[in-house]
Motif scaffolding. Sequence first.
Motif, PDB file in Angstrom:
ATOM      1  N   UNK A  11       0.537  -1.145  -0.016  1.00 47.44           N
ATOM      2  CA  UNK A  11      -0.105  -0.091  -0.027  1.00 47.44           C
ATOM      3  C   UNK A  11       0.755   1.008   0.054  1.00 47.44           C
TER       4      UNK A  11
ATOM      5  N   UNK B  80     -12.541   3.195  -3.873  1.00 51.07           N
ATOM      6  CA  UNK B  80     -11.866   2.571  -2.415  1.00 51.07           C
ATOM      7  C   UNK B  80     -10.777   3.231  -2.083  1.00 51.07           C
ATOM      8  N   UNK B  81      -9.673   2.957  -3.041  1.00 57.19           N
ATOM      9  CA  UNK B  81      -8.364   3.436  -2.667  1.00 57.19           C
ATOM     10  C   UNK B  81      -8.201   4.474  -1.969  1.00 57.19           C
TER      11      UNK B  81
ATOM     12  N   UNK C 127     -10.810   6.284  -0.636  1.00 55.87           N
ATOM     13  CA  UNK C 127     -11.305   6.051   0.758  1.00 55.87           C
ATOM     14  C   UNK C 127     -10.246   5.539   1.715  1.00 55.87           C
ATOM     15  N   UNK C 128      -9.677   4.725   1.468  1.00 58.39           N
ATOM     16  CA  UNK C 128      -8.541   4.088   2.463  1.00 58.39           C
ATOM     17  C   UNK C 128      -7.284   5.133   2.778  1.00 58.39           C
ATOM     18  N   UNK C 129      -7.398   5.981   1.693  1.00 58.75           N
ATOM     19  CA  UNK C 129      -6.312   7.174   2.013  1.00 58.75           C
ATOM     20  C   UNK C 129      -6.756   8.396   2.551  1.00 58.75           C
TER      21      UNK C 129
END
Lengths: 372, 365
Positions: free
Chosen positions: B73, B98-99, B101-103
Motif C-alpha cells: 500500500x 475505494x483506494x 477512501x482508504x487514503x
Amino acid sequence: MREASRDRLKAFLTLLPSIILIGIFVYGFIGNTVWISMTDWGGDGALALEPTMNFVGLANYSDLFTGFLSSGFRQDLVNAVYYSIMLLVGAIGLGMFIAILLDQKPKGEDILRTIFLYPMALSFIVSGTIWRWLLAPQGGVNVLPTYVGLPPLTFQWTSSTKAILEFNWQNLIQIFLYIASFALILVGLWILKNNQKRAVKYWLGPGIIVGLIAWFGGGLFPEALFMEETHGFNLATLGIIMATIWQYSGYTMALYLAGFHGISQDLRDAAMLDGASNASYYRHVAIPMLKPITISAVIILSHISLKMFDLIFAMTGPDNAQTGHPALNMYMTTFRANDFARGAAIAIVLFMVAAMFIVPYVVSQYRQRTKG
Amino acid sequence: MANVEIKKVVKKYGPVEVIHGVDLSVHENEFIVLVGPSGCGKSTLLRMVAGLETLSGGEISIGDRVVNNVSPKDRNVAMVFQNYALYPHMTVRENMGFSLKMRKKSKEEQNERVMEAARILELEPYLERKPSELSGGQRQRVAMGRAMVRKPDVFLFDEPLSNLDAQLRTQMRMELRKMHMRLKTTTIYVTHDQIEAMTLADRIVILKDGYIQQVGTPIEVFEKPNNVFVAKFIGNPPMNILEGVCNVIDGKRFVVIGKTRFPIQDGVAAEIVDGSPVLAGIRPDSIKMGQNVERLPKDWWCHGEVVVSEILGAHSLLEIIIDGENDLLAEVEGRIVAHPGETVRIGFEFDRMVLFDPETKMALY
C-alpha cells in the motif's frame, strides 16, 4: 403438449407421498396444535380416554401475556429474547474473530480449527454438565483468581437473583412501539445510502412517527396488567449464555473461515494495493462480502436459541425461575402439569417468534433465486 | 511517475529457485511488457514489484526508493488483475473510489477523481451498478479506472486482457495504448500473448525459466532475436529454423541444407567459416511470392512445392517444400492464391536471415 402433461403427472405422483406425509405430520400437527391451544384441554381429566375439550378462542394466549399467574412465562419469554440477542452477538462476534485469526494462516491451523469446532460435536447435556461444574459457586471459574493469589469470585453464575435492564410489563404496547420504531429507523439508515427517497418515505419517517407516538402517547395506551410487573435480564442466565456461545462460536467460525477462504487471493491483493490495512480489508471487503453467511448464521442461531432446552435443563434444572425458557416452560406445562391447551399455546407463540426470523429469510432467498 | 530498477532479483520457493538474478531498468513513462510462456516467472516478477511477493535476493527500487521492505500500500503502485478483482459488493463508483477512501481523501476529491476516470473510460452511465451487472469489457475498464484514480507512480498489469474475447481484446489493447499515451505513467505489463507484447510495448522483456532472454523494442526482438527461443516465441507464425553447414563456394559463404543453399551476407557472423555447423532462421514473412519476388535479387529466387495453404484474408500461410526436402512456412499476401501440389516461384529476403550457433542457440550477427 401431451408429453409435457404426462411428465407433470409423473412428477406430481412422485412427490405425492412426501406431500401427504409432510401435510399430515408437519402442517396437520401444527394445525392440530393451534386448535388445541384454543381449547381448555387440561387440568383434571386431561388424560381421560375422551377428555372434554371446549373451544375458548384466544383465552390461553391472552392469559399468557396478561394473566396474573403467567408472570413466569413472561419472564421466560424475556429471557429468550435476551438470550437470543446475546447468543447472536457473542457467537457471531467470537466466531468471526477466531475465523479472522485463523485466516492469517498460523501454524497448525488445521488442528486449531478442529479444536474450536469440537464443542459443536458435544451433546448439550454433556456440555451443560461440564459448565454446571465450571460455574459452581465455590469451584471452577470462581476459584481461578486464587491461583494467582487473588480472592475468589463470588458471582452466582447460575443462581444469581439480580436482574438488569428491567422494564414494566404494564407498558407492553409502548415497549413494542419503541422496538418497532427502532427497527424501522435502523432499516431506514441501512438503505439511506442506496435509496434516499425510499428510506425516508417508508422507513425513517414512519419510524420517527411511531417513536413519537410511543413517547407522547405513553399514558393513553391500555396497560397490559392491572399491577406493576418488572422483567429484565436475569444475570443467572449469563452462565447459560456463556456455555452456548462456547458451543456455537466454533460453528460460526467454520462458516466464516470457509467464506474467507473462498475469497480470491487477487481480491485481497487488490485491497492491499488499494491501501487497505489488514483490519480494513476485513471491515470493508471480506465481512461485507460474507453477508449471506452472516444472515444464515443469524437465522440458524436465533432458531437454536428459541428452541433451547437441554442445555438449560442440564445446567439449572427444569424449574429454575431465574433461567427459565419458553421451551422448558412448554414441556413442564404440557407433560408435568398436564395443561395441554396452555402448552400448545406456548408452542404456537414460540413457532410465531421463530417464523418472524425465518419467513423474511426464506422470502428474500426465494426472491434472489427468481431474480437470478 | 517513476522509474523502476530491478537489480539481481532472485525468488525462491523453498529450495526451488524460480527467478535467477534478474536485472531490468524500466525508464520513467515507459511501457514495458514482460512476455514469456507459462511458468517463466513473469507474474512473480510483477508481484514482487507490487510487493505481493517477497524477494529472496536482490533489490527493487521505485523512483529513488528501495522498496524491498515497503508494504504494497505504500509503494504507490496500482495493479490490474487478470480476473479484474473488483469488489463484488460495491458499486462501480465505490470500487473506483475505494483506494481514495482508504487514503482518507475528502469526499469531494474522491468524487472528482472517480468522475474524471469514469469520463475518460466512458463509465459514467454505470457508476451505480455492481460489477455483476457489467459486461467483461466494462469490468475491465472499471479495473483500469480503479488503478487510474490513484494517480500511481507505476501501473502494473497482470494479463488483463486474457479473459476477453478476441474482438474486445483488440479494442481494449488500443484503449490501453491510448491511456498510456494520455497519462504517460510508467507501466509494467505481463502477458503470454506476443501480439499484445508487440503492439503495446515500448520495450519487450522476454523471459524463460526465470531468466531474461532479451530486452528490446518490438522491432529489435522481431528482427534481431538474441537466441532461438526468442526467434520462435516472437512472431506468429514462428521463425523457420533450418539446420545446415556453412560452405564457401566461389569465395562466398552459404548455409547448405541438403541441396538448398542460402547465401550469407558479407559482414555477418564473421566467426562462421567453411564447415561450421549453423542454424538458419528465416521469418515466414521474409519469403515472398508473386510480384513481390521481382524486387529481390535473382539469386535469392527459387521454386517450391505448396503442401498446405491456409487463406486468412489479409494474408495466407503456406507450407512449402524447396528442393524436395526442406519444409518452410511462408506468410504471403492474401491475394496470392496457391493450391496444394502447385510449384510456385518464391524469393527470400536473405538480408533478414538470422544465423544461430547450433550448440549455444545464440544468434550470430
